[in-house]
Design a protein around this motif. Structure first.
Motif, PDB file in Angstrom:
ATOM      1  N   MET A   1       0.830  -1.193   0.000  1.00 49.61           N
ATOM      2  CA  MET A   1       0.000   0.000   0.000  1.00 49.61           C
ATOM      3  C   MET A   1       0.869   1.248   0.000  1.00 49.61           C
ATOM      4  O   MET A   1       0.568   2.218   0.663  1.00 49.61           O
ATOM      5  CB  MET A   1      -0.895   0.015   1.230  1.00 49.61           C
ATOM      6  CG  MET A   1      -1.938  -1.073   1.282  1.00 49.61           C
ATOM      7  SD  MET A   1      -3.182  -0.641   2.472  1.00 49.61           S
ATOM      8  CE  MET A   1      -4.592  -0.612   1.421  1.00 49.61           C
ATOM      9  N   SER A   2       1.929   1.243  -0.731  1.00 49.82           N
ATOM     10  CA  SER A   2       2.813   2.401  -0.748  1.00 49.82           C
ATOM     11  C   SER A   2       2.245   3.542  -1.581  1.00 49.82           C
ATOM     12  O   SER A   2       2.518   4.701  -1.300  1.00 49.82           O
ATOM     13  CB  SER A   2       4.188   1.999  -1.265  1.00 49.82           C
ATOM     14  OG  SER A   2       4.063   1.477  -2.574  1.00 49.82           O
ATOM     15  N   LEU A   4      -0.891   5.126  -1.992  1.00 52.40           N
ATOM     16  CA  LEU A   4      -2.274   5.321  -1.555  1.00 52.40           C
ATOM     17  C   LEU A   4      -2.910   6.481  -2.298  1.00 52.40           C
ATOM     18  O   LEU A   4      -2.297   7.515  -2.503  1.00 52.40           O
ATOM     19  CB  LEU A   4      -2.323   5.619  -0.061  1.00 52.40           C
ATOM     20  CG  LEU A   4      -2.198   4.447   0.884  1.00 52.40           C
ATOM     21  CD1 LEU A   4      -2.223   4.932   2.319  1.00 52.40           C
ATOM     22  CD2 LEU A   4      -3.306   3.448   0.662  1.00 52.40           C
ATOM     23  N   ARG A   5      -4.153   6.255  -2.638  1.00 54.68           N
ATOM     24  CA  ARG A   5      -4.949   7.333  -3.230  1.00 54.68           C
ATOM     25  C   ARG A   5      -6.018   7.703  -2.211  1.00 54.68           C
ATOM     26  O   ARG A   5      -6.251   6.989  -1.233  1.00 54.68           O
ATOM     27  CB  ARG A   5      -5.612   6.850  -4.519  1.00 54.68           C
ATOM     28  CG  ARG A   5      -4.626   6.479  -5.610  1.00 54.68           C
ATOM     29  CD  ARG A   5      -5.354   6.074  -6.863  1.00 54.68           C
ATOM     30  NE  ARG A   5      -6.482   5.197  -6.502  1.00 54.68           N
ATOM     31  CZ  ARG A   5      -6.861   4.126  -7.149  1.00 54.68           C
ATOM     32  NH1 ARG A   5      -6.234   3.771  -8.239  1.00 54.68           N
ATOM     33  NH2 ARG A   5      -7.879   3.401  -6.769  1.00 54.68           N
ATOM     34  N   PHE A   6      -6.619   8.816  -2.431  1.00 57.58           N
ATOM     35  CA  PHE A   6      -7.652   9.300  -1.518  1.00 57.58           C
ATOM     36  C   PHE A   6      -8.778   8.279  -1.372  1.00 57.58           C
ATOM     37  O   PHE A   6      -9.318   8.080  -0.292  1.00 57.58           O
ATOM     38  CB  PHE A   6      -8.204  10.645  -2.011  1.00 57.58           C
ATOM     39  CG  PHE A   6      -9.199  11.246  -1.082  1.00 57.58           C
ATOM     40  CD1 PHE A   6      -8.788  11.816   0.113  1.00 57.58           C
ATOM     41  CD2 PHE A   6     -10.560  11.217  -1.365  1.00 57.58           C
ATOM     42  CE1 PHE A   6      -9.707  12.369   0.993  1.00 57.58           C
ATOM     43  CE2 PHE A   6     -11.486  11.756  -0.485  1.00 57.58           C
ATOM     44  CZ  PHE A   6     -11.052  12.333   0.691  1.00 57.58           C
ATOM     45  N   GLU A   7      -9.101   7.600  -2.446  1.00 62.47           N
ATOM     46  CA  GLU A   7     -10.179   6.608  -2.423  1.00 62.47           C
ATOM     47  C   GLU A   7      -9.810   5.384  -1.582  1.00 62.47           C
ATOM     48  O   GLU A   7     -10.682   4.669  -1.094  1.00 62.47           O
ATOM     49  CB  GLU A   7     -10.523   6.144  -3.851  1.00 62.47           C
ATOM     50  CG  GLU A   7     -11.035   7.218  -4.775  1.00 62.47           C
ATOM     51  CD  GLU A   7      -9.907   8.024  -5.400  1.00 62.47           C
ATOM     52  OE1 GLU A   7      -8.811   7.475  -5.662  1.00 62.47           O
ATOM     53  OE2 GLU A   7     -10.117   9.221  -5.620  1.00 62.47           O
ATOM     54  N   ASP A   8      -8.502   5.147  -1.405  1.00 65.18           N
ATOM     55  CA  ASP A   8      -8.036   3.978  -0.650  1.00 65.18           C
ATOM     56  C   ASP A   8      -7.980   4.224   0.855  1.00 65.18           C
ATOM     57  O   ASP A   8      -7.774   3.279   1.625  1.00 65.18           O
ATOM     58  CB  ASP A   8      -6.638   3.566  -1.128  1.00 65.18           C
ATOM     59  CG  ASP A   8      -6.631   3.152  -2.587  1.00 65.18           C
ATOM     60  OD1 ASP A   8      -7.678   2.675  -3.068  1.00 65.18           O
ATOM     61  OD2 ASP A   8      -5.581   3.310  -3.229  1.00 65.18           O
ATOM     62  N   ALA A  12      -7.652   1.564   4.037  1.00 67.49           N
ATOM     63  CA  ALA A  12      -6.389   1.582   4.769  1.00 67.49           C
ATOM     64  C   ALA A  12      -6.641   1.819   6.256  1.00 67.49           C
ATOM     65  O   ALA A  12      -6.000   1.182   7.110  1.00 67.49           O
ATOM     66  CB  ALA A  12      -5.466   2.652   4.201  1.00 67.49           C
ATOM     67  N   MET A  13      -7.543   2.704   6.570  1.00 70.63           N
ATOM     68  CA  MET A  13      -7.872   2.979   7.975  1.00 70.63           C
ATOM     69  C   MET A  13      -8.501   1.754   8.634  1.00 70.63           C
ATOM     70  O   MET A  13      -8.240   1.468   9.803  1.00 70.63           O
ATOM     71  CB  MET A  13      -8.818   4.188   8.095  1.00 70.63           C
ATOM     72  CG  MET A  13      -8.142   5.516   7.849  1.00 70.63           C
ATOM     73  SD  MET A  13      -6.738   5.809   8.931  1.00 70.63           S
ATOM     74  CE  MET A  13      -7.498   5.839  10.511  1.00 70.63           C
ATOM     75  N   GLU A  14      -9.300   1.035   7.888  1.00 71.06           N
ATOM     76  CA  GLU A  14      -9.887  -0.202   8.395  1.00 71.06           C
ATOM     77  C   GLU A  14      -8.796  -1.208   8.753  1.00 71.06           C
ATOM     78  O   GLU A  14      -8.830  -1.835   9.818  1.00 71.06           O
ATOM     79  CB  GLU A  14     -10.813  -0.809   7.320  1.00 71.06           C
ATOM     80  CG  GLU A  14     -12.249  -0.960   7.752  1.00 71.06           C
ATOM     81  CD  GLU A  14     -13.075  -1.551   6.627  1.00 71.06           C
ATOM     82  OE1 GLU A  14     -13.072  -2.801   6.492  1.00 71.06           O
ATOM     83  OE2 GLU A  14     -13.718  -0.774   5.910  1.00 71.06           O
ATOM     84  N   LEU A  17      -6.961  -0.032  11.906  1.00 72.95           N
ATOM     85  CA  LEU A  17      -7.776  -0.264  13.101  1.00 72.95           C
ATOM     86  C   LEU A  17      -7.809  -1.747  13.465  1.00 72.95           C
ATOM     87  O   LEU A  17      -7.755  -2.100  14.645  1.00 72.95           O
ATOM     88  CB  LEU A  17      -9.185   0.275  12.898  1.00 72.95           C
ATOM     89  CG  LEU A  17      -9.319   1.795  12.914  1.00 72.95           C
ATOM     90  CD1 LEU A  17     -10.746   2.217  12.572  1.00 72.95           C
ATOM     91  CD2 LEU A  17      -8.916   2.358  14.265  1.00 72.95           C
ATOM     92  N   ASP A  18      -7.901  -2.621  12.467  1.00 74.56           N
ATOM     93  CA  ASP A  18      -7.875  -4.062  12.729  1.00 74.56           C
ATOM     94  C   ASP A  18      -6.554  -4.474  13.389  1.00 74.56           C
ATOM     95  O   ASP A  18      -6.548  -5.229  14.359  1.00 74.56           O
ATOM     96  CB  ASP A  18      -8.078  -4.867  11.439  1.00 74.56           C
ATOM     97  CG  ASP A  18      -9.526  -4.835  10.961  1.00 74.56           C
ATOM     98  OD1 ASP A  18     -10.411  -4.485  11.776  1.00 74.56           O
ATOM     99  OD2 ASP A  18      -9.750  -5.164   9.784  1.00 74.56           O
ATOM    100  N   LYS A  19      -5.461  -3.953  12.859  1.00 75.08           N
ATOM    101  CA  LYS A  19      -4.147  -4.266  13.430  1.00 75.08           C
ATOM    102  C   LYS A  19      -4.044  -3.737  14.858  1.00 75.08           C
ATOM    103  O   LYS A  19      -3.518  -4.420  15.747  1.00 75.08           O
ATOM    104  CB  LYS A  19      -3.025  -3.672  12.578  1.00 75.08           C
ATOM    105  CG  LYS A  19      -2.840  -4.348  11.261  1.00 75.08           C
ATOM    106  CD  LYS A  19      -2.257  -5.728  11.451  1.00 75.08           C
ATOM    107  CE  LYS A  19      -2.012  -6.376  10.106  1.00 75.08           C
ATOM    108  NZ  LYS A  19      -1.549  -7.739  10.233  1.00 75.08           N
TER     109      LYS A  19
END
Length: 90
Positions: A1-2, A4-8, A12-14, A17-19
């Motif tokens: 995930m190096s 990242l776009r705004f839509e991603d 990515a936050m999910e 948070l899972d981690k």
């Protein structure tokens, strides 16, 4: 995930948070299982003699016959308080 776009960002936050939840759960498990080691309290020959109300020759005989176990640190002799209490409980 190096790249990242705004839509991603929501995905990515999910993942982040899972981690974090996994790490928090692991820390909780470690905290529940953690048992700190209490330092071993040592007694000098003088303290043991006073504790048992015996003489130094008696303490020497008890050590020689294996009733008490002594520990040397340099020129000093110590006894573990826990072992002395165990002997009294026997």
């Amino acid at each position: 995930m190096s790249n990242l776009r705004f839509e991603d960002l929501p995905k990515a936050m999910e993942l982040v948070l899972d981690k974090l939840l996994q790490i928090e759960e692991e820390l909780k498990n470690i905290k529940e299982c953690y048992q700190p080691n209490e330092p071993t309290e040592l007694m000098t020959r003088q303290e043991v003699v006073e504790y048992f109300k015996i003489s130094f020759p008696t303490l020497h005989q008890w050590t020689k016959h294996g009733i008490l176990v002594s520990y040397r640190m340099g020129n000093r002799v110590y006894y573990k308080r826990s072992e002395i209490l165990d002997i009294l409980n026997k």
